[in-house]
Design a protein around this motif. Structure first.
Motif, PDB file in Angstrom:
ATOM      1  N   GLU A  75      41.575  -8.939  37.352  1.00 17.60           N
ATOM      2  CA  GLU A  75      40.498  -9.451  37.625  1.00 17.60           C
ATOM      3  C   GLU A  75      39.971 -10.008  38.961  1.00 17.60           C
ATOM      4  O   GLU A  75      38.997 -10.094  39.505  1.00 17.60           O
ATOM      5  CB  GLU A  75      40.190 -10.299  36.418  1.00 17.60           C
ATOM      6  N   ILE A 100      46.041  -3.414  31.220  1.00 17.61           N
ATOM      7  CA  ILE A 100      45.183  -4.322  30.565  1.00 17.61           C
ATOM      8  C   ILE A 100      44.421  -4.020  29.466  1.00 17.61           C
ATOM      9  O   ILE A 100      44.418  -2.905  29.068  1.00 17.61           O
ATOM     10  CB  ILE A 100      44.022  -4.685  31.639  1.00 17.61           C
ATOM     11  N   THR A 104      39.480  -6.376  28.586  1.00 14.39           N
ATOM     12  CA  THR A 104      39.606  -6.801  30.126  1.00 14.39           C
ATOM     13  C   THR A 104      38.994  -5.614  30.852  1.00 14.39           C
ATOM     14  O   THR A 104      38.416  -5.871  31.859  1.00 14.39           O
ATOM     15  CB  THR A 104      40.994  -7.325  30.191  1.00 14.39           C
ATOM     16  N   ARG A 107      35.297  -5.549  30.883  1.00 14.98           N
ATOM     17  CA  ARG A 107      34.771  -7.021  31.762  1.00 14.98           C
ATOM     18  C   ARG A 107      34.831  -6.672  33.264  1.00 14.98           C
ATOM     19  O   ARG A 107      33.972  -7.057  33.850  1.00 14.98           O
ATOM     20  CB  ARG A 107      35.421  -8.175  31.408  1.00 14.98           C
ATOM     21  N   GLN A 237      48.663  -8.621  27.309  1.00 19.34           N
ATOM     22  CA  GLN A 237      47.560  -7.696  27.161  1.00 19.34           C
ATOM     23  C   GLN A 237      47.619  -6.981  26.117  1.00 19.34           C
ATOM     24  O   GLN A 237      46.777  -6.770  25.379  1.00 19.34           O
ATOM     25  CB  GLN A 237      47.399  -6.923  28.383  1.00 19.34           C
ATOM     26  N   ARG A 240      46.710  -9.187  23.245  1.00 18.11           N
ATOM     27  CA  ARG A 240      45.163  -9.292  23.094  1.00 18.11           C
ATOM     28  C   ARG A 240      44.254  -8.121  22.510  1.00 18.11           C
ATOM     29  O   ARG A 240      43.697  -8.297  21.840  1.00 18.11           O
ATOM     30  CB  ARG A 240      44.632  -9.672  24.584  1.00 18.11           C
TER      31      ARG A 240
END
Length: 293
Positions: A75, A100, A104, A107, A237, A240
Motif C-alpha cells: 500500500e 495480499i 487490500t 483498496r 494477509q 485477514r
C-alpha cells in the motif's frame, strides 16, 4: 497501446527474475532504486534492469508497472506511485503482484484508479521465472486484466480469473494457505518432536505411513528458513482473507508467529545467497531451531 517498457518495483528475488525474463523477450525493464539495499541493486544489475533514479522518471517512462515486494509495503508503494501519476496526468497499467488479501487489493485498486491509472490485481504462483520456463503463473483479475494478457507474448504465463479486482489475490491466498500453511505445520511439529525427545520414533512412523509427507518435509522445511521473514506478512494477509470470508484467522496468525520466530534465529538470518551455497538437512535445521529458548 503497445507495451514496450515495464517497471519492476522492486527487483528483489522474484522481481529481478521477472525482469530478466521480460528482457530476454525484448522489453525494456526499468526501476527506481532510491533507498534500496545493496543486495537489491546487485540483483537489478544482474538482470539488466535500468535504474531511472526517481518515481517521476519511472512513471513517465513505463507502460506497465509491476509491484512485486513484501506485503507490508504494497500500500505504501501504491500511495507513492498514485501521487506521481496524479501529478503527471500519466496513464499506465499498475499491477499489484503481491501476496495480499482481496480487500487490500481492492483498496489499492481504488487508490490507483482515482489517480487516473488502470489497475490489475495479480497473484504469482510458482518460483521466480526463468527465460523459457513455464512453471510460474500470474493470475490476474480486474478491468485491466485483459490488457496485462499482452505479456503472454513476452514469456509470462498470464491467466485471467475475472474482471473483479481481488479475485486473483483470493486465488493466491487460498493456494499459499495450503503450501506455506502446511510448511508451518511441518516445521512446528518437527520442532515439537525434537523438544519432546521423540524425533526418531516420529520419523520411523512417518517413513512407514506418510513417506510422501516425510519426503516433502525434507525438501520444503529447510528451503523455507531463509524466506521465513518474508512469509510473516503473507500469513497475516491470509489470516485477514479468511476472517473476511467468515472463517477463523487463528490458524494463519499462528503460522505468522512461527515464521517470525524462525526468522529471529541465527539460522533465519543467514542471507539467501549464503544459504544456497551450503546444503542443510531437515535434521540439522530442526536441531538448530529446536535449540532456541
Amino acid at each position: 497501446m503497445p507495451i514496450e517498457t515495464i517497471a519492476i518495483m522492486m527487483p528483489g528475488d522474484m522481481g529481478h527474475s521477472v525482469g530478466a525474463a521480460l528482457r530476454a523477450k525484448g522489453l525494456r525493464v526499468v526501476t527506481c532504486l532510491d533507498g534500496r539495499s545493496e543486495r537489491t541493486r546487485a540483483l537489478a544489475a544482474k538482470a539488466g534492469i535500468e535504474d531511472l533514479g526517481d518515481d517521476a522518471a519511472l512513471v513517465a517512462t513505463a507502460d506497465v508497472l509491476l509491484s512485486i515486494l513484501v506485503p507490508a509495503e504494497a500500500e505504501t508503494l501504491a500511495q507513492r506511485i498514485a501521487a506521481v501519476v496524479r501529478a503527471a496526468g500519466r496513464d499506465l497499467i499498475y499491477v499489484d503482484c503481491n501476496a495480499i488479501a482481496p480487500a487490500t487489493a481492492r483498496r489499492i485498486g481504488a487508490l490507483i484508479e482515482a489517480a487516473g491509472a488502470r489497475f490489475v490485481d495479480a497473484g504469482i504462483i510458482g518460483p521466480p521465472p526463468r527465460p523459457g520456463a513455464t512453471n510460474t503463473r500470474f493470475y490476474a483479475s480486474g478491468a485491466g486484466a485483459g490488457e496485462l494478457a499482452a505479456l503472454r507474448d513476452f514469456g509470462l504465463d498470464i491467466r485471467t480469473v475475472s474482471e473483479r479486482a481481488g479475485d486473483a489475490s483470493a486465488v493466491k491466498m487460498c493456494y499459499a494457505a495450503l503450501t506455506k500453511g502446511t510448511t508451518a505445520i511441518m516445521a512446528e511439529l518437527k520442532i515439537a518432536a525434537a523438544r519432546l525427545g521423540v524425533s526418531e520414533a516420529l520419523d520411523a512412523e512417518l517413513a512407514l505411513s506418510q513417506a510422501a509427507m516425510l519426503e516433502r518435509m525434507q525438501r520444503t522445511v529447510p528451503a523455507m528458513v531463509p524466506k521465513a521473514h518474508r512469509w510473516v506478512g503473507e500469513m497475516e494477509q491470509i489470516a485477514r482473507t479468511f476472517a473476511d470470508a467468515g472463517l477463523t484467522p487463528s490458524i494463519f496468525e499462528g503460522a505468522a508467529t512461527l515464521y517470525a520466530s524462525i526468522a529471529d534465529t541465527p539460522l533465519g538470518q543467514i542471507p539467501p545467497e549464503e544459504w544456497a551455497s551450503g546444503r542443510r538437512s531437515l535434521e540439522q535445521v530442526i536441531s538448530a531451531l529446536a535449540s532456541k529458548p
